[in-house]
Design a protein around this motif. Structure first.
Motif, short mmCIF file in Angstrom:
data_model
loop_
_atom_site.label_atom_id
_atom_site.label_comp_id
_atom_site.label_asym_id
_atom_site.label_seq_id
_atom_site.Cartn_x
_atom_site.Cartn_y
_atom_site.Cartn_z
N GLY A 1 0.81 -1.21 0.00
CA GLY A 1 0.00 0.00 0.00
C GLY A 1 0.84 1.27 0.00
O GLY A 1 2.07 1.22 0.11
N HIS A 2 0.17 2.41 -0.09
CA HIS A 2 0.86 3.71 -0.09
C HIS A 2 1.64 3.92 1.21
O HIS A 2 2.64 4.62 1.22
N ASP A 3 1.18 3.30 2.30
CA ASP A 3 1.85 3.44 3.61
C ASP A 3 2.84 2.30 3.85
O ASP A 3 3.27 2.09 4.98
N ASN A 4 3.20 1.57 2.81
CA ASN A 4 4.12 0.42 2.87
C ASN A 4 3.54 -0.79 3.60
O ASN A 4 4.27 -1.72 3.91
N SER A 5 2.24 -0.77 3.90
CA SER A 5 1.62 -1.95 4.49
C SER A 5 1.49 -3.01 3.41
O SER A 5 1.38 -2.70 2.22
N ARG A 6 1.51 -4.26 3.83
CA ARG A 6 1.42 -5.37 2.87
C ARG A 6 0.16 -6.17 3.16
O ARG A 6 -0.20 -6.36 4.31
N ARG A 7 -0.47 -6.64 2.10
CA ARG A 7 -1.64 -7.51 2.25
C ARG A 7 -1.68 -8.47 1.08
O ARG A 7 -1.16 -8.20 0.00
N ILE A 8 -2.33 -9.60 1.32
CA ILE A 8 -2.47 -10.63 0.30
C ILE A 8 -3.86 -10.48 -0.32
O ILE A 8 -4.85 -10.33 0.39
#
Length: 160
Positions: A113-120
């Motif tokens: 994501g834009h905030d460097n969060s990761r998701r599958i």
């Protein structure tokens, strides 16, 4: 003087309660009978009741069980991985993906994501211009059935 025979004390089988450490064997199935998860025979699942280490319905299902007890429970979606949320399904432009990626329906991708969060996310549709991605948990919206066998209940001292 004749010695008094010692009485063997049976271990008390206390029911599992909040704060206890429990060890269980389990098999999780979907409504069609498909197994989606199970604990390995040599590595049962261990968790502390009340620490939110497992889905809420599973935690609730083991409360009151004693060592050796078996139980089958069906956990509604809302007590498992929640309902499937439409806002977690999005269509993106294929041009946003690296050229080396050729996604197919059913593929799972890691999105940053834009905030460097990761998701599958799961690819649920593919066209020449777009991809439709589903960020819901794969078991969201599904009722889950578990066969649970209580292996051990370890009572913990209450600190309050």
């Amino acid at each position: 003087m004749k010695p008094t025979p010692r009485r063997e004390r049976k271990a008390e089988m206390l029911p599992a309660a909040k704060g206890d450490i429990v060890t269980v064997q389990y098999t999780g199935t979907l409504s069609n009978g498909e197994i989606f998860d199970e604990s390995p025979e040599d590595r049962p699942l261990q968790f502390v009741i009340g620490k939110k280490e497992v889905i809420p319905g599973f935690e609730e299902a083991v409360i009151g069980m004693v060592t050796g007890e078996k139980r089958t429970v069906t956990i509604p979606a809302v007590q498992a991985y929640g309902e499937k949320l439409p806002q977690r399904i999005e269509e993106i432009d294929r041009a946003r993906l690296p050229e080396a990626i050729a996604p197919r329906v059913g593929d799972r991708l890691e999105i940053v994501g834009h905030d460097n969060s990761r998701r599958i996310v799961e690819v649920v549709a593919v066209s020449d211009q777009t991809l439709t991605l589903d960020g819901n948990h794969p078991l969201a919206g599904r009722d889950l059935t578990f066969d649970i066998a209580m292996v051990e209940v370890v009572k913990q001292p209450k600190l309050f």
